[in-house]
Design an enzyme around this catalytic site. Structure first.
Site, PDB file in Angstrom:
ATOM      1  N   SER A  13      36.436  55.316  43.058  1.00  0.00           N
ATOM      2  CA  SER A  13      37.664  55.884  42.485  1.00  0.00           C
ATOM      3  C   SER A  13      37.290  56.935  41.436  1.00  0.00           C
ATOM      4  CB  SER A  13      38.475  54.765  41.833  1.00  0.00           C
ATOM      5  OG  SER A  13      39.484  55.342  41.041  1.00  0.00           O
ATOM      6  N   HIS A  38      38.238  57.604  46.707  1.00  0.00           N
ATOM      7  CA  HIS A  38      39.520  56.989  46.369  1.00  0.00           C
ATOM      8  C   HIS A  38      40.203  57.830  45.288  1.00  0.00           C
ATOM      9  CE1 HIS A  38      42.226  53.484  46.153  1.00  0.00           C
ATOM     10  NE2 HIS A  38      42.240  53.671  44.843  1.00  0.00           N
ATOM     11  N   ASP A  40      43.377  58.137  42.877  1.00  0.00           N
ATOM     12  CA  ASP A  40      44.486  57.397  42.272  1.00  0.00           C
ATOM     13  C   ASP A  40      45.523  58.362  41.711  1.00  0.00           C
ATOM     14  OD1 ASP A  40      43.767  54.568  42.482  1.00  0.00           O
ATOM     15  OD2 ASP A  40      42.033  55.104  41.246  1.00  0.00           O
ATOM     16  N   MET A  42      48.868  58.847  39.859  1.00  0.00           N
ATOM     17  CA  MET A  42      49.739  58.085  38.944  1.00  0.00           C
ATOM     18  C   MET A  42      50.772  59.027  38.337  1.00  0.00           C
ATOM     19  SD  MET A  42      46.972  55.701  36.980  1.00  0.00           S
ATOM     20  CE  MET A  42      45.649  54.859  37.859  1.00  0.00           C
ATOM     21  N   HIS A  71      45.672  56.881  47.030  1.00  0.00           N
ATOM     22  CA  HIS A  71      46.417  55.707  46.570  1.00  0.00           C
ATOM     23  C   HIS A  71      47.558  56.186  45.682  1.00  0.00           C
ATOM     24  CE1 HIS A  71      46.181  51.726  44.002  1.00  0.00           C
ATOM     25  NE2 HIS A  71      47.334  51.859  44.632  1.00  0.00           N
ATOM     26  N   MET A  73      50.422  55.717  43.318  1.00  0.00           N
ATOM     27  CA  MET A  73      51.112  54.831  42.373  1.00  0.00           C
ATOM     28  C   MET A  73      52.245  55.649  41.766  1.00  0.00           C
ATOM     29  SD  MET A  73      47.691  53.043  40.921  1.00  0.00           S
ATOM     30  CE  MET A  73      46.750  54.386  41.608  1.00  0.00           C
ATOM     31  N   MET A 142      45.878  44.640  45.303  1.00  0.00           N
ATOM     32  CA  MET A 142      45.447  45.009  43.951  1.00  0.00           C
ATOM     33  C   MET A 142      44.876  43.778  43.264  1.00  0.00           C
ATOM     34  SD  MET A 142      45.939  48.257  43.540  1.00  0.00           S
ATOM     35  CE  MET A 142      45.345  48.246  41.845  1.00  0.00           C
ATOM     36  N   ASP A 181      41.219  46.552  45.355  1.00  0.00           N
ATOM     37  CA  ASP A 181      41.081  47.583  44.321  1.00  0.00           C
ATOM     38  C   ASP A 181      41.328  46.981  42.940  1.00  0.00           C
ATOM     39  OD1 ASP A 181      41.186  49.888  42.781  1.00  0.00           O
ATOM     40  OD2 ASP A 181      42.940  50.739  43.782  1.00  0.00           O
TER      41      ASP A 181
HETATM   42  C1  DX5 Z   1      43.886  51.069  39.142  1.00  0.00           C
HETATM   43  C2  DX5 Z   1      43.322  51.982  40.223  1.00  0.00           C
HETATM   44  C3  DX5 Z   1      41.942  51.634  40.637  1.00  0.00           C
HETATM   45  C4  DX5 Z   1      40.903  51.750  39.554  1.00  0.00           C
HETATM   46  C5  DX5 Z   1      39.616  51.110  39.975  1.00  0.00           C
HETATM   47  O1  DX5 Z   1      45.215  51.384  38.948  1.00  0.00           O
HETATM   48  O2  DX5 Z   1      44.150  51.934  41.367  1.00  0.00           O
HETATM   49  O3  DX5 Z   1      41.568  52.408  41.770  1.00  0.00           O
HETATM   50  O4  DX5 Z   1      40.643  53.083  39.225  1.00  0.00           O
HETATM   51  O5  DX5 Z   1      38.732  51.109  38.882  1.00  0.00           O
HETATM   52  P1  DX5 Z   1      37.933  49.773  38.475  1.00  0.00           P
HETATM   53  O6  DX5 Z   1      37.026  49.452  39.627  1.00  0.00           O
HETATM   54  O7  DX5 Z   1      37.188  50.204  37.243  1.00  0.00           O
HETATM   55  O8  DX5 Z   1      38.946  48.707  38.210  1.00  0.00           O
HETATM   56 ZN    ZN Z   2      43.366  52.759  43.310  1.00  0.00          ZN
END
Ligand code: DX5
Ligand code: ZN
Length: 227
Positions: A13, A38, A40, A42, A71, A73, A142, A181
């Site tokens: 990620s 990956h 993320d 947000m 991903h 969110m 998650m 994740d």
């Molecule tokens: C959390 C993210 C994850 C996160 C993973 O909201 O979706 O992808 O970045 O990082 P670690 O492995 O440090 O929890």
């Molecule tokens: Zn993620």
């Protein structure tokens, strides 16, 4: 990337890296050890943090040939899903909790030849996704509340993966993959793999300290050691 659905894939990620130099870093990523990237997304609404959007993903794609694992969110992904599909990632995952129309969005993503992922937060019962499995290529369990990297792994995720894995096995002909994740490291990766997860996201354990390619090699060795 291998098309073997049982092969373990690791998906670092990038939010755990220094995002201001990610284009340069991506050129050092070794596709022989890094299966996916990956990403993320947000929105400061579904989760209390903001990262990047579709324009950033399109730009990042110019710097790497590694398939992208997006991903989302974000609240109401139906409003912007097409923008994310334009960058033709390997996967797009939406959250069960973020929309009233998961089947429609997953079908649209799948029809475009993109892996359609459905994620559930730790507080959502795993049974919530059962009726959506026919529309889903991958379920993301998650193992932390989403929003930040570097949080501790929630042990309950192991039992949730086992339960989902057994349900997927019962439904022959529906080879849905399980992704996990949050808080994964070399000490717990083998447990989630034995439970049935085959796509493993790692943030902190990939980027914090040492060389990313070497860290990924070690994580993969730990993942397959006891599985
Ligand atoms: C959390 C993210 C994850 C996160 C993973 O909201 O979706 O992808 O970045 O990082 P670690 O492995 O440090 O929890
Ligand atoms: Zn993620």
């Amino acid at each position: 990337m291998s098309t073997d659905r049982n092969k373990i894939l690791i998906s670092p990620s990038i939010i755990a890296s220094d995002l201001t130099t990610i284009g340069e870093q991506a050129r050092q990523f070794d596709p022989a050890v890094i299966d996916l990237l990956h990403l993320d997304v947000m929105d400061g609404n579904f989760v209390p943090n903001l990262t990047f959007g579709p324009g950033f993903i399109q730009d990042l794609k110019k710097h790497t040939s590694i398939p992208l694992d997006v991903h989302l969110m974000i609240e109401r992904p139906e409003r912007s899903i097409e923008q994310y599909m334009k960058s033709e990632p390997w996967a797009i995952t939406i959250h069960y909790e973020s929309t009233r129309f998961p089947a429609r969005i997953l079908s649209e993503v799948h029809r475009a030849g993109i892996t359609a992922g459905l994620s559930i937060n730790p507080a959502t019962p795993v049974e919530a996704v059962y009726d959506l499995l026919p529309y889903t290529d991958m379920v993301l369990i998650m193992s932390v509340d989403p929003g930040f990297y570097g949080q501790p792994f929630m042990d309950a995720a192991v039992g949730r993966i086992e339960k989902l894995s057994a349900t997927i096995r019962e439904r022959a002909g529906n080879p849905v993959r399980i992704q996990v994740d949050g808080g994964i490291n070399k000490d717990n990766i083998a447990r989630v793999v034995s439970a049935g997860a085959s796509i493993i996201v790692v943030g902190n354990a990939a980027f914090k300290g040492g060389d990313i390619n070497e860290n990924l090699r070690e994580l993969m060795a730990s993942a397959i050691k006891h599985s």
